[in-house]
Design a protein around this motif. Structure first.
Motif, PDB file in Angstrom:
ATOM      1  N   LEU A  76      53.946  42.057  28.472  1.00  0.00           N
ATOM      2  CA  LEU A  76      52.986  41.655  27.441  1.00  0.00           C
ATOM      3  C   LEU A  76      51.743  41.032  28.050  1.00  0.00           C
ATOM      4  O   LEU A  76      50.611  41.300  27.611  1.00  0.00           O
ATOM      5  N   VAL A  77      51.934  40.206  29.061  1.00  0.00           N
ATOM      6  CA  VAL A  77      50.789  39.563  29.716  1.00  0.00           C
ATOM      7  C   VAL A  77      49.918  40.611  30.401  1.00  0.00           C
ATOM      8  O   VAL A  77      48.689  40.610  30.267  1.00  0.00           O
ATOM      9  N   GLN A  78      50.550  41.498  31.147  1.00  0.00           N
ATOM     10  CA  GLN A  78      49.778  42.494  31.893  1.00  0.00           C
ATOM     11  C   GLN A  78      49.088  43.502  30.985  1.00  0.00           C
ATOM     12  O   GLN A  78      48.034  44.042  31.329  1.00  0.00           O
ATOM     13  N   THR A  79      49.674  43.740  29.813  1.00  0.00           N
ATOM     14  CA  THR A  79      49.125  44.749  28.910  1.00  0.00           C
ATOM     15  C   THR A  79      48.126  44.176  27.918  1.00  0.00           C
ATOM     16  O   THR A  79      47.099  44.805  27.625  1.00  0.00           O
ATOM     17  N   TYR A  80      48.393  42.956  27.417  1.00  0.00           N
ATOM     18  CA  TYR A  80      47.607  42.434  26.303  1.00  0.00           C
ATOM     19  C   TYR A  80      46.804  41.175  26.622  1.00  0.00           C
ATOM     20  O   TYR A  80      45.893  40.828  25.867  1.00  0.00           O
ATOM     21  N   ASP A  81      47.122  40.484  27.688  1.00  0.00           N
ATOM     22  CA  ASP A  81      46.363  39.274  28.036  1.00  0.00           C
ATOM     23  C   ASP A  81      45.207  39.669  28.954  1.00  0.00           C
ATOM     24  O   ASP A  81      45.163  39.307  30.130  1.00  0.00           O
ATOM     25  N   THR A  82      44.242  40.389  28.390  1.00  0.00           N
ATOM     26  CA  THR A  82      43.174  40.982  29.194  1.00  0.00           C
ATOM     27  C   THR A  82      42.234  39.944  29.795  1.00  0.00           C
ATOM     28  O   THR A  82      41.555  40.215  30.788  1.00  0.00           O
ATOM     29  N   LYS A  83      42.208  38.750  29.215  1.00  0.00           N
ATOM     30  CA  LYS A  83      41.355  37.685  29.740  1.00  0.00           C
ATOM     31  C   LYS A  83      42.143  36.663  30.562  1.00  0.00           C
ATOM     32  O   LYS A  83      41.610  35.617  30.928  1.00  0.00           O
ATOM     33  N   ALA A  84      43.408  36.975  30.824  1.00  0.00           N
ATOM     34  CA  ALA A  84      44.284  36.084  31.603  1.00  0.00           C
ATOM     35  C   ALA A  84      44.297  34.665  31.042  1.00  0.00           C
ATOM     36  O   ALA A  84      44.221  33.689  31.782  1.00  0.00           O
ATOM     37  N   ALA A  85      44.402  34.570  29.716  1.00  0.00           N
ATOM     38  CA  ALA A  85      44.433  33.255  29.072  1.00  0.00           C
ATOM     39  C   ALA A  85      45.727  32.515  29.370  1.00  0.00           C
ATOM     40  O   ALA A  85      45.744  31.285  29.420  1.00  0.00           O
ATOM     41  N   PHE A  86      46.822  33.264  29.587  1.00  0.00           N
ATOM     42  CA  PHE A  86      48.127  32.638  29.786  1.00  0.00           C
ATOM     43  C   PHE A  86      48.751  33.002  31.126  1.00  0.00           C
ATOM     44  O   PHE A  86      49.958  32.870  31.312  1.00  0.00           O
ATOM     45  N   THR A  87      47.925  33.446  32.033  1.00  0.00           N
ATOM     46  CA  THR A  87      48.389  33.737  33.377  1.00  0.00           C
ATOM     47  C   THR A  87      47.201  33.606  34.322  1.00  0.00           C
ATOM     48  O   THR A  87      46.153  33.080  33.950  1.00  0.00           O
ATOM     49  N   TYR A  88      47.383  34.068  35.543  1.00  0.00           N
ATOM     50  CA  TYR A  88      46.303  34.068  36.531  1.00  0.00           C
ATOM     51  C   TYR A  88      46.258  35.428  37.210  1.00  0.00           C
ATOM     52  O   TYR A  88      47.308  36.067  37.398  1.00  0.00           O
ATOM     53  N   THR A  89      45.079  35.833  37.583  1.00  0.00           N
ATOM     54  CA  THR A  89      44.936  37.037  38.398  1.00  0.00           C
ATOM     55  C   THR A  89      44.685  36.675  39.857  1.00  0.00           C
ATOM     56  O   THR A  89      44.754  37.525  40.731  1.00  0.00           O
ATOM     57  N   SER A  90      44.403  35.411  40.113  1.00  0.00           N
ATOM     58  CA  SER A  90      44.108  34.946  41.474  1.00  0.00           C
ATOM     59  C   SER A  90      45.399  34.633  42.220  1.00  0.00           C
ATOM     60  O   SER A  90      46.443  34.358  41.621  1.00  0.00           O
ATOM     61  N   SER A  91      45.294  34.679  43.528  1.00  0.00           N
ATOM     62  CA  SER A  91      46.410  34.279  44.386  1.00  0.00           C
ATOM     63  C   SER A  91      46.111  32.891  44.956  1.00  0.00           C
ATOM     64  O   SER A  91      44.971  32.610  45.313  1.00  0.00           O
ATOM     65  N   PRO A  92      47.091  31.995  45.029  1.00  0.00           N
ATOM     66  CA  PRO A  92      48.524  32.218  44.825  1.00  0.00           C
ATOM     67  C   PRO A  92      49.007  31.953  43.403  1.00  0.00           C
ATOM     68  O   PRO A  92      50.205  32.071  43.143  1.00  0.00           O
ATOM     69  N   GLU A  93      48.099  31.615  42.478  1.00  0.00           N
ATOM     70  CA  GLU A  93      48.529  31.154  41.153  1.00  0.00           C
ATOM     71  C   GLU A  93      49.394  32.192  40.435  1.00  0.00           C
ATOM     72  O   GLU A  93      50.387  31.829  39.787  1.00  0.00           O
ATOM     73  N   ARG A  94      49.032  33.475  40.529  1.00  0.00           N
ATOM     74  CA  ARG A  94      49.813  34.477  39.794  1.00  0.00           C
ATOM     75  C   ARG A  94      51.241  34.568  40.318  1.00  0.00           C
ATOM     76  O   ARG A  94      52.174  34.863  39.568  1.00  0.00           O
ATOM     77  N   PHE A  95      51.414  34.277  41.605  1.00  0.00           N
ATOM     78  CA  PHE A  95      52.767  34.279  42.162  1.00  0.00           C
ATOM     79  C   PHE A  95      53.543  33.037  41.744  1.00  0.00           C
ATOM     80  O   PHE A  95      54.764  33.079  41.575  1.00  0.00           O
ATOM     81  N   TYR A  96      52.832  31.924  41.562  1.00  0.00           N
ATOM     82  CA  TYR A  96      53.495  30.717  41.078  1.00  0.00           C
ATOM     83  C   TYR A  96      53.969  30.894  39.635  1.00  0.00           C
ATOM     84  O   TYR A  96      55.045  30.400  39.259  1.00  0.00           O
TER      85      TYR A  96
END
Length: 220
Positions: A76-96
């Motif tokens: 759901l995040v990868q498909t619908y959270d296009t603005k990364a409001a509830f995740t991160y696209t940067s490293s290392p945050e997305r891995f955390y």
């Protein structure tokens, strides 16, 4: 506008409601189909989920049918959270974020679930098993409390799916512990965890799902 996703759920279990919170936060249209427990192990549903468990989603926008709550949340995040409001696209945050999602699935969910089983459903009283899982639940509180020292959220400066994935199992604590719940003294013993959980419970999407879950439990 997206077509509604179908979320297969049942009234009481935490995992489908965990997915519902993410759908609400992302404002993704969805409809909920409540399943009887007996029907989960029958061929019509097993065609969707060979594991015979909920949640399952069917997404008409992509043609994907998916089971396992953690995998659904990542999808759901990868498909619908296009603005990364509830995740991160940067490293290392997305891995955390992924790290904490995996901890919720491998740590919190199984220990809380077994705690519920041995305190509420097992056919005989097994104090040693009950103590084992109650101690592990307390260890999860300890881990979260320690990780949240000096922080509002698990990753970075915003609420992510890493935080939200814990909410519905945390809601189960009074049920799991019963009369022993007060002895946990969560605010005293795990103040960072307690404050974090309170912040999560105050979110409008979480409040809505908590209300929906209470109403569903009463009617099913």
């Amino acid at each position: 506008m997206s077509k509604p996703i179908t979320l297969y759920s049942h009234a009481t279990g935490p995992n489908p409601w965990k997915v519902a919170i993410i759908l609400e936060e992302l404002k993704v249209p969805y409809t909920t189909k409540f399943m009887d427990m007996a029907d989960l192990k029958k061929p019509p549903f097993e065609a969707l989920c060979p594991n015979g468990r909920v949640p399952v989603i069917e997404d008409p926008n992509t043609g994907i049918t998916l089971w396992e709550s953690g995998a659904i949340i990542e999808y759901l995040v990868q498909t619908y959270d296009t603005k990364a409001a509830f995740t991160y696209t940067s490293s290392p945050e997305r891995f955390y974020v992924s790290q904490w999602l995996h901890f919720q699935m491998s740590g919190q969910g199984p220990y809380f679930g077994q705690g519920a089983w041995f305190s509420r459903f097992h056919e005989e009283s097994l104090p040693s098993a009950k103590k084992r899982y109650f101690d592990q639940i307390k260890r999860v509180f300890y881990v979260l409390n320690k990780a949240l020292e000096g922080k509002q959220w698990l990753v970075g400066e915003k609420c992510t799916v890493a935080d939200l994935s814990f909410v519905t199992w945390d809601m189960m604590v009074p049920f799991i512990f019963g009369d022993d719940a007060g002895s946990l003294e969560l605010e005293k013993n795990y103040p960072n965890y307690f404050a974090w959980n309170k912040r999560l419970l105050e979110r409008p999407a979480v409040k809505k799902i908590a209300k929906d879950k209470t109403e569903a439990s009463a009617s099913h």
